[in-house]
Design an enzyme around this catalytic site. Sequence first.
Site, PDB file in Angstrom:
ATOM      1  N   GLY A 114      56.570 -22.679 -20.743  1.00  0.00           N
ATOM      2  CA  GLY A 114      56.353 -21.240 -20.756  1.00  0.00           C
ATOM      3  C   GLY A 114      56.259 -20.541 -19.425  1.00  0.00           C
ATOM      4  CG  ASP A 115      54.306 -19.394 -15.579  1.00  0.00           C
ATOM      5  OD1 ASP A 115      55.251 -18.660 -15.227  1.00  0.00           O
ATOM      6  OD2 ASP A 115      53.182 -19.354 -15.032  1.00  0.00           O
ATOM      7  CG  LEU A 116      60.608 -24.309 -14.871  1.00  0.00           C
ATOM      8  CD1 LEU A 116      59.815 -25.495 -14.323  1.00  0.00           C
ATOM      9  CD2 LEU A 116      61.863 -24.788 -15.601  1.00  0.00           C
ATOM     10  CG  ASN A 120      53.603 -22.736 -12.134  1.00  0.00           C
ATOM     11  OD1 ASN A 120      52.753 -22.631 -11.261  1.00  0.00           O
ATOM     12  ND2 ASN A 120      53.656 -21.928 -13.177  1.00  0.00           N
TER      13      ASN A 120
END
Length: 230
Positions: A114-116, A120
């Site tokens: 969900g937050d690549l 990260n």
Amino acid sequence: TVVLREARPLAGLDGAGTDALTRLRREEDMLRRLAGLDCVPRLLDRLTWWEHEFLVEEYVEGDTLQHHLAMRHPLIHPDPTDQDLADYTAWALDVVDRVETALSQVHARGVVFGDLHTANVMIRPDGRIVLVDFEQAYLTDEDFTPSLGDPGFATPRIRRGPAVDRYALACLRLAVFLPITQLTALTDEKFHDLTTAARRFPLPAGYLDRIRDDLHTAHATPTTDGAATT
């Protein structure tokens, strides 16, 4: 040495009105579900002090992919040689392959990251990849829309499901060579400009076509109500 992730109630509200405490609990749930995978930090403990909650996580040795891009990218220098470009390309392609493998392992557990984005992704000294910051992660079949995200790796046209990660991975394939994918938030035409500029690197045949195909596939993925996102 560990990492403490702190959350305070009613603080850090995102666009959906979700506070930091809710996101921390979501990260805890996802890390427990992903326990045992080498590509995610180990969850060591959960603490409460007054109204604040903390996750105690493994300290991952290494640096972010974002840091590596800043230190390694050959176009930082005015006159990179063909060998410089070739060496960097080989390294970048290997990193992207490792990230794809890590995402596949996460998806196999029924979780969407969900937050690549480059900040990260951690790279251990031995080259192993670790995905960090799971507060936007969710179950594959969950009715959940990430409300935070890097503008160079997220689009409001894709709202949920694994297509969120597929789109971000396509952006990452491009960003390791041209780390300015934030421009795509202005218009999709920027993808054409960036893929054209990426031809300066000795990329394998079909690499840029795969980026375009993956972006198209992600955009065309139906939402949970059956409507296409395109």
